[in-house]
Design an enzyme around this catalytic site. Structure first.
Site, mmCIF file in Angstrom:
data_model
loop_
_atom_site.group_PDB
_atom_site.id
_atom_site.type_symbol
_atom_site.label_atom_id
_atom_site.label_comp_id
_atom_site.label_asym_id
_atom_site.label_seq_id
_atom_site.Cartn_x
_atom_site.Cartn_y
_atom_site.Cartn_z
ATOM 1 N N ILE A 41 41.274 61.583 55.829
ATOM 2 C CA ILE A 41 41.211 60.143 56.094
ATOM 3 C C ILE A 41 42.496 59.739 56.819
ATOM 4 O O ILE A 41 43.589 59.869 56.254
ATOM 5 C CB ILE A 41 41.054 59.345 54.785
ATOM 6 C CG1 ILE A 41 39.759 59.738 54.068
ATOM 7 C CG2 ILE A 41 41.082 57.849 55.063
ATOM 8 C CD1 ILE A 41 38.497 59.484 54.850
ATOM 9 N N ASP A 134 48.085 45.514 45.623
ATOM 10 C CA ASP A 134 47.153 45.082 44.575
ATOM 11 C C ASP A 134 46.250 43.973 45.109
ATOM 12 O O ASP A 134 46.566 42.806 44.965
ATOM 13 C CB ASP A 134 47.957 44.591 43.374
ATOM 14 C CG ASP A 134 47.094 44.227 42.184
ATOM 15 O OD1 ASP A 134 45.906 44.613 42.180
ATOM 16 O OD2 ASP A 134 47.595 43.541 41.264
ATOM 17 N N GLU A 168 38.780 39.649 40.297
ATOM 18 C CA GLU A 168 39.260 40.631 39.319
ATOM 19 C C GLU A 168 40.508 40.118 38.625
ATOM 20 O O GLU A 168 40.694 40.317 37.415
ATOM 21 C CB GLU A 168 39.543 41.967 40.021
ATOM 22 C CG GLU A 168 39.916 43.117 39.081
ATOM 23 C CD GLU A 168 41.400 43.251 38.811
ATOM 24 O OE1 GLU A 168 41.774 44.143 38.014
ATOM 25 O OE2 GLU A 168 42.211 42.475 39.378
ATOM 26 N N GLU A 169 41.365 39.472 39.409
ATOM 27 C CA GLU A 169 42.631 39.005 38.859
ATOM 28 C C GLU A 169 42.458 37.905 37.806
ATOM 29 O O GLU A 169 43.391 37.594 37.074
ATOM 30 C CB GLU A 169 43.530 38.496 40.000
ATOM 31 C CG GLU A 169 43.920 39.557 41.017
ATOM 32 C CD GLU A 169 44.876 40.613 40.472
ATOM 33 O OE1 GLU A 169 45.198 40.573 39.258
ATOM 34 O OE2 GLU A 169 45.299 41.479 41.249
ATOM 35 N N ASP A 197 42.376 50.975 42.246
ATOM 36 C CA ASP A 197 43.124 49.723 42.101
ATOM 37 C C ASP A 197 44.618 50.064 42.120
ATOM 38 O O ASP A 197 45.129 50.664 41.173
ATOM 39 C CB ASP A 197 42.739 49.049 40.786
ATOM 40 C CG ASP A 197 43.296 47.639 40.661
ATOM 41 O OD1 ASP A 197 44.094 47.237 41.528
ATOM 42 O OD2 ASP A 197 42.927 46.947 39.696
ATOM 43 N N HIS A 283 52.143 41.489 41.665
ATOM 44 C CA HIS A 283 51.759 40.093 41.489
ATOM 45 C C HIS A 283 52.817 39.124 42.020
ATOM 46 O O HIS A 283 53.007 38.039 41.477
ATOM 47 C CB HIS A 283 51.465 39.790 40.007
ATOM 48 C CG HIS A 283 50.125 40.277 39.571
ATOM 49 N ND1 HIS A 283 49.564 39.941 38.357
ATOM 50 C CD2 HIS A 283 49.220 41.082 40.174
ATOM 51 C CE1 HIS A 283 48.377 40.529 38.235
ATOM 52 N NE2 HIS A 283 48.157 41.233 39.339
ATOM 53 N N ASP A 298 48.238 57.901 51.690
ATOM 54 C CA ASP A 298 47.559 58.989 52.393
ATOM 55 C C ASP A 298 46.909 59.948 51.404
ATOM 56 O O ASP A 298 45.728 60.299 51.528
ATOM 57 C CB ASP A 298 48.570 59.720 53.268
ATOM 58 C CG ASP A 298 47.925 60.707 54.231
ATOM 59 O OD1 ASP A 298 46.700 60.641 54.433
ATOM 60 O OD2 ASP A 298 48.651 61.543 54.792
#
Length: 435
Positions: A41, A134, A168-169, A197, A283, A298
């Site tokens: 990738i 995040d 989600e948060e 995540d 956050h 990576d």
């Protein structure tokens, strides 16, 4: 990543987990994906997705949080990429705290609909920042893996599905909504859910979820092959979207590079870095594109692809090469001299392939009269169809495969046709080469 859901330990034996997860092997008619190397990738592609998410945040008040314009723009950005790559996409709406939220589901065509391998990541940020680690990192990694599936023409035994979750948060809201609205029969078809995540933390560790043993081992084996030691994930275990799936009995697994917890001295010895937080910008407003460790991003992106290829068990079909075609009609004289239709091939590096596809469309009232040859640019002749007095059918409309690997690709290629018997006539309708 949200930090409000308690940890739930895995309790399946390896044998039971393999059976429940559907990871006991591919069908007899498919090549196991473990024998097919997953593609590398390109981390540059993943970073470009992160740069695009950063730009979206910059243009929308500095964040991509639930209920904000930046989140909807993020969903639209990912959806457009997947639509162009051939996925069937669905936006699922839900309401939380009086505002509309969105999940994005993308299905890759094919595979057993009763065995679904799913990978997911939350796409929303907190309101204080752009949320690039995040969880732009997980979202971008599975996006690029999904695009790699398309580029490779992967034909997995299992059906592949990808999900990007909203809110989600705020307590895994989007993924809970998705799972809770799946009929029981549809839940039972999901053989495994992989969650990503925070996989590019600037002071990274290499953590693997210890939920489903088969999925866990797949990731451990990959990192062992790189010589990178792993540890069991504990800081956020059960506190991201995989918990929504695990709580209804779906086998889960995933990767994590650490959040606000401090890296121990033993972990510094193991992975490098400093005895500070894995992600000092967790956050916070500084969770930008500058808050990413390229090596971790990576490695984890490649691990995502490895798991998708391995656990879905499939085969690849190389994408078709360039096509050159001549659609001009060329009359074929009855019992006369040979005629040709020419295509000029340009821009192809090296030699022609061993599986050169020669598309022939000849309209003729007695095809047995015809001798059809492919003539390479250097004059080499490849007979496609010999004369046959007994073949009384009409037309030659087929594709031949020619081993032309000894021929330089670029140049004038000719379809040569000669009618070698009396009474019937026709014409070359079209001739094409697919490299």
């Amino acid at each position: 990543m949200n930090l409000s859901v308690p940890r739930r330990a895995a309790a399946l034996s390896l044998t039971a987990a393999l059976t429940l997860a559907g990871f006991t092997g591919a069908s007899a008619n498919a090549t196991p994906a473990a024998t097919l190397a997953a593609p590398d990738i390109p981390v540059a592609n993943v970073k470009q997705h992160l740069a695009d998410l950063q730009s979206i945040a910059n243009a929308n008040g500095g964040n991509r949080a639930h209920g904000r314009t930046g989140y909807k723009a993020s969903i639209d950005f990912v959806k457009a990429k997947l639509d162009a790559a051939g996925y069937t996409t669905t936006i699922q709406q839900f309401t939380y705290n009086g505002t509309t939220g969105y999940n994005l589901i993308a299905d890759w065509p094919g595979g057993d609909p009763n065995q679904v391998l799913m990978a997911g990541a939350h796409l929303d940020s907190v309101s204080s920042g752009a949320g690039i680690n995040d969880n732009g990192s997980g979202s971008a990694a599975i996006l690029e893996t999904a695009l790699a599936v398309s580029r490779a023409g992967l034909q997995p035994t299992k059906h592949l599905r990808f999900g990007w979750w909203g809110a989600e948060e705020l307590g895994l809201v989007g993924s809970k909504y998705y799972v809770n609205n799946l009929p029981t029969t549809e839940r039972s078809k999901i053989s495994g859910y992989l969650n990503f995540d925070m996989i590019g933390s600037p002071n990274p560790g290499y953590f693997v979820y210890d939920d489903d043993p088969a999925i866990e081992q797949t990731f451990k084996d990959y990192f062992a092959g790189l010589g990178v030691p792993t540890e069991i994930e504990t800081e956020g275990d059960g506190r991201s979207d995989h918990a929504s799936f695990k709580n209804v009995g779906i086998p889960v697994g995933g990767l994590f590079t650490g959040a606000s917890r401090v890296k121990t001295s033993a972990q510094v010895q193991k992975w490098g870095g400093t005895a500070t937080a894995f992600d000092r910008c967790y956050h916070s407003s500084c969770d930008t594109t500058a808050n990413i460790n390229d090596t971790a991003l990576d490695r984890n992106s490649d691990a995502v692809a490895h798991a998708i290829w391995t656990l879905s068990a499939g085969t690849t079909t190389p994408p078709p090469g360039p096509v050159f075609e001549n659609t001009a009609d060329v009359s074929i004289p009855d019992n006369g001299a040979a005629v040709t239709s020419t295509v000029n091939v340009t821009g192809v590096t090296g030699n022609a392939p061993a599986t050169l596809k020669v598309g022939v469309d000849i309209i003729h009232t007695w095809r047995g009269d015809l001798v059809v040859d492919l003539v390479a640019p250097d004059g080499s002749v490849y007979n496609l169809k010999p004369f046959s007095s007994s073949d009384s059918a009409d037309n030659v409309q087929t594709t031949y495969t020619v081993n032309a690997s000894s021929e330089v690709a670029n140049g004038a290629w000719k379809l040569r046709v000669q009618d070698k018997a009396a009474y019937d006539t026709g014409y070359i309708n079209s001739f094409k080469l697919t490299f």
